[in-house]
Design an enzyme around this catalytic site. Structure first.
Site, PDB file in Angstrom:
ATOM      1  N   ASP A 307       0.838  -1.209   0.000  1.00  0.00           N
ATOM      2  CA  ASP A 307       0.000   0.000   0.000  1.00  0.00           C
ATOM      3  C   ASP A 307       0.873   1.259   0.000  1.00  0.00           C
ATOM      4  O   ASP A 307       2.079   1.201   0.220  1.00  0.00           O
ATOM      5  CB  ASP A 307      -0.906  -0.042   1.247  1.00  0.00           C
ATOM      6  CG  ASP A 307      -1.997   1.020   1.225  1.00  0.00           C
ATOM      7  OD1 ASP A 307      -2.326   1.547   0.145  1.00  0.00           O
ATOM      8  OD2 ASP A 307      -2.546   1.323   2.314  1.00  0.00           O
ATOM      9  N   GLU A 310       2.166   5.049  -4.226  1.00  0.00           N
ATOM     10  CA  GLU A 310       2.086   5.977  -5.383  1.00  0.00           C
ATOM     11  C   GLU A 310       3.339   6.846  -5.498  1.00  0.00           C
ATOM     12  O   GLU A 310       3.686   7.174  -6.644  1.00  0.00           O
ATOM     13  CB  GLU A 310       0.835   6.859  -5.250  1.00  0.00           C
ATOM     14  CG  GLU A 310      -0.470   6.101  -5.376  1.00  0.00           C
ATOM     15  CD  GLU A 310      -0.765   5.191  -4.165  1.00  0.00           C
ATOM     16  OE1 GLU A 310      -0.292   5.528  -3.065  1.00  0.00           O
ATOM     17  OE2 GLU A 310      -1.418   4.167  -4.345  1.00  0.00           O
ATOM     18  N   ASP A 411      -9.436   2.845  -2.549  1.00  0.00           N
ATOM     19  CA  ASP A 411     -10.466   3.251  -1.586  1.00  0.00           C
ATOM     20  C   ASP A 411     -11.766   3.684  -2.252  1.00  0.00           C
ATOM     21  O   ASP A 411     -12.076   4.874  -2.332  1.00  0.00           O
ATOM     22  CB  ASP A 411      -9.932   4.376  -0.698  1.00  0.00           C
ATOM     23  CG  ASP A 411      -8.683   3.956   0.063  1.00  0.00           C
ATOM     24  OD1 ASP A 411      -8.402   2.740   0.133  1.00  0.00           O
ATOM     25  OD2 ASP A 411      -7.984   4.842   0.581  1.00  0.00           O
TER      26      ASP A 411
HETATM   27  O1  MIG Z   1      -4.110   6.112   4.412  1.00  0.00           O
HETATM   28  O2  MIG Z   1      -3.737   0.922   5.705  1.00  0.00           O
HETATM   29  O3  MIG Z   1      -6.142   1.814   0.319  1.00  0.00           O
HETATM   30  O4  MIG Z   1      -7.038  -0.334   1.851  1.00  0.00           O
HETATM   31  O5  MIG Z   1      -7.020  -0.034   4.640  1.00  0.00           O
HETATM   32  C1  MIG Z   1      -4.882   4.944   4.271  1.00  0.00           C
HETATM   33  C2  MIG Z   1      -4.939   1.624   5.822  1.00  0.00           C
HETATM   34  C3  MIG Z   1      -3.993   3.750   4.151  1.00  0.00           C
HETATM   35  C4  MIG Z   1      -5.206   2.823   2.260  1.00  0.00           C
HETATM   36  C5  MIG Z   1      -5.628   1.552   1.606  1.00  0.00           C
HETATM   37  C6  MIG Z   1      -6.637   0.863   2.465  1.00  0.00           C
HETATM   38  C7  MIG Z   1      -6.043   0.578   3.819  1.00  0.00           C
HETATM   39  C8  MIG Z   1      -5.580   1.883   4.468  1.00  0.00           C
HETATM   40  N1  MIG Z   1      -4.635   2.569   3.589  1.00  0.00           N
END
Ligand code: MIG
Length: 650
Positions: A307, A310, A411
């Site tokens: 995660d 980007e 999200d």
């Molecule tokens: O700033 O890890 O898209 O699936 O639950 C949010 C927490 C960070 C974004 C991800 C989401 C995840 C969440 N993350």
């Protein structure tokens, strides 16, 4: 047939692994320099459809929109948002002419596709250094397959990754996970894996575990394994700057972090506070990052999601003043935080640097490849660490990353529009080489409803990645939290009964460079009526899925381009009825699903099971009116994939 035209000195993205001959001239498009940028234009014909740009808003047909490839952490999934988490710079023009074109550059690219009725495709690349791949073929389907073969063999997950996964931002301790397992077991709803979100970590630090809440992770992984449940932890892109953090120290030792203008390490504020970003463009840094996953694999873990790659940045040193204050206030008052303004983000992206091929690259200029190379680092590391397949999916991606892992689409919200968006993303992602993909089932932002979740599950039942995931401030979204769990059991069990087909079709597609999910128009190009249908999809070679995606509806109309077999599943039996070419109305109550089997095709289904470990390859029932079915079956774990595993069922 693919050729490439080289402009300037392109950055090596490795998006395409096939040997592709170089062409002197660009076909179809006109090229103009526009200041430091390059503009490509193409005059569209009235009836042309434009496919591609898989992770963007809008329809499968991208006509009428403006899209920007600039990977962005955004929960604003509305049509006015031009950028989501990924950059898949493919267009397939289907109409007067037939061709594909892939703008292979990690820099920002703006696509206007008949935007404001201009009648043109306009593609503005911020960089003059890029490869443009042109793909000729007799149909859009052929063009998409040609591209997938040129990308290289797509990622192959283990069989258990085709099982159902449960996730939530907010499972905080061992007991939370035990509750999920118990909830599913009591309701008799199948389950294979549970995601661990950032809450498992010690203060959100990658490659760490909170010792209070998970005193012995290896033992806990074992405990879950005894229930046939895999734990799938999240890994974020940034590494916390903190002496004593072994990953941080190793990264410094290996000189693996991105540097700033002054030659120091770039610092970005993300979940754990100040972090350094691994320089995923640098092969040595990738190798190091991959090795770090040993922290988990030694504890018996075999699945991951990547995660914030980007990369997302909440705050940085370049943002002084009130924003900094906000950051600390946010840290104190729960994790509520204001998103960085785009201007600040751009400034951050222009403030750090990568080392690759003996050159220094400013992050901003290669921004869109960062997440993809994180996936590559993890995947190549895991390949060394584990003797067998692993689950890996990422939020950010670029074409080519589909060789290393899957993707989820970020999200979304608990709304019916985003269920439809999920359907629209699937064929497009497949065109760009991302076969293992799916959305947050039920929706991430906001409170889902029982009806929405049930209808969404009936869509995800056909997508390779089937995961119920939601955010930290939303209602409980596990299937067993709702009244009438029988209906949830029915839909999730449909997935498990279809597993022999879904897995077999996935493997065949992966091993031959085919797509797993396709728009109807790819299979019936001569039928004018299917050109605009986006809520019916072809799954594998034999299924047409026709889900209900409208609130309150229990019926919908379906267009059949040929005679097919209609199959209705009510939680216990599959009932087949012949259906004739043309428009029909189908009915599916909550807890039921209707799909179709193409003429001459068979679909093997198994007995009801509650976990992939129970899969039975011997007692399969063949649905459909066709002749034989070529079944791909193996142990679902080893890497000895081969089409020799095919056997014919009659
Ligand atoms: O700033 O890890 O898209 O699936 O639950 C949010 C927490 C960070 C974004 C991800 C989401 C995840 C969440 N993350």
């Amino acid at each position: 047939m693919i050729t490439k035209v080289v402009f300037g000195t392109p950055f090596r993205t490795d998006a395409i692994t096939a040997e592709v001959p170089q062409a002197e001239m660009l076909q179809h498009f006109q090229v103009n320099a526009e200041g430091a940028q390059t503009l490509f234009t193409y005059p569209l014909q009235h009836r042309d459809i434009v496919y591609g740009l898989s992770e963007t808003m809008g329809r499968v047909n991208k006509r009428g929109g403006r899209y920007i490839s600039f990977n962005t952490d955004t929960a604003d999934h509305t049509d006015s948002n031009p950028s989501l988490y990924a950059s898949h710079n493919l267009l397939i023009v289907d109409g007067g002419e037939h061709f594909g074109i892939f703008f292979d550059t990690p820099a920002k690219v703006t696509f206007e596709i008949d935007y404001r009725n201009s009648g043109l495709i306009r593609v503005l690349c911020e960089s003059g250094d890029l490869n443009v791949y042109q793909i000729e073929g007799s149909s859009s389907y052929e063009i998409a397959r040609e591209l997938n073969r040129a990308i290289g063999r797509c990622y192959i997950p283990p069989l258990w990754a085709f099982g159902f996964g449960q996730s939530r931002f907010g499972y905080k301790c061992e007991q939370d996970f035990r509750d999920v397992v118990e909830g599913y077991q009591k309701a008799g709803i199948p389950l294979d894996w549970i995601c661990m979100d950032i809450d498992y970590m010690d203060r959100f630090i990658d490659f760490s575990v909170d010792k209070q809440r998970f005193p012995d992770l290896a033992a806990f992984v074992q405990e879950m394994a005894e229930e046939n449940i895999r734990l799938v932890p999240i890994v974020d892109a940034g590494i916390k700057v903190e002496p004593g953090n072994p990953t941080y120290e190793a990264g410094i030792r290996r000189d693996a972090f991105c540097r700033n203008k002054e030659g120091g390490y770039f610092r970005a504020g993300v979940w754990p506070g100040m972090t350094h970003f691994p320089d995923f463009l640098n092969p040595d840094a990738r190798a190091w990052f991959g090795e770090e996953y040993a922290f988990y694999t030694e504890k018996g873990i075999e699945g991951f999601w990547n995660d914030m790659n980007e990369p997302a940045i909440f705050y940085s040193e370049y943002a002084k003043g009130p924003r900094k204050l906000n950051f600390y206030l946010d840290m104190i008052f729960g994790k509520f935080r204001k998103k960085k303004k785009e201007r600040d983000l751009i400034r951050d992206y222009k403030s750090f640097f990568h080392q690759a091929d003996g050159k220094t690259y400013r992050h901003y200029d290669v921004h869109n490849i960062f997440g993809a190379l994180m996936t590559r680092a993890s995947s190549e590391g895991l390949e060394k660490l584990l003797p067998h397949r692993f689950l890996l999916f990422s939020r950010s991606s670029y074409i080519g990353a589909g060789r290393y892992g899957g993707v989820w689409t970020g999200d979304n919200s608990s709304c019916w529009e985003h269920l439809m968006l999920n359907l629209r993303h699937m064929p497009s992602l497949n065109m760009c080489g991302f076969l293992y993909s799916g959305a947050d089932t039920g929706g991430f932002m906001g409170d889902t409803t029982r009806e929405l979740l049930l209808r969404w599950l009936a869509v995800s039942a056909f997508t390779p990645l089937m995961r119920n995931h939601t955010g930290c401030f939303t209602r409980q979204q596990e299937c067993y939290q709702f009244d009438g769990t029988e209906e949830f059991k029915s839909i999730v069990s449909l997935r498990y009964r279809l597993l022999p087909y879904l897995y077999s079709e996935y493997m065949k597609a992966a091993l031959t460079g085919d797509l797993f999910i396709k728009p109807l128009a790819f299979l019936f190009p001569e039928d004018e009526k299917v050109r605009d249908i986006e809520d019916q999809l072809i799954v594998g070679e034999g299924i047409m899925m026709t889900p209900i995606v409208t609130e309150g509806a229990t019926t919908r109309s379906v267009y059949l381009p040929q005679d097919m077999t209609m199959v209705k599943y009510d939680g216990k039996t599959f009932t087949s009825t012949p259906a004739q070419k043309g428009t029909v109305t189908i009915e599916a109550a909550l807890g039921e699903a209707v799909f179709f089997i193409l003429d001459g095709k068979r679909v093997p289904v198994g007995p009801a099971i509650t976990n992939t470990s129970q899969i039975d390859w011997e007692h399969l029932e063949l649905l459909g009116n066709g002749g034989e079915y070529a079944l791909y079956a193996d142990d679902g774990l080893t890497r000895e994939y081969s089409l020799d595993n095919l056997r014919i069922l009659r």
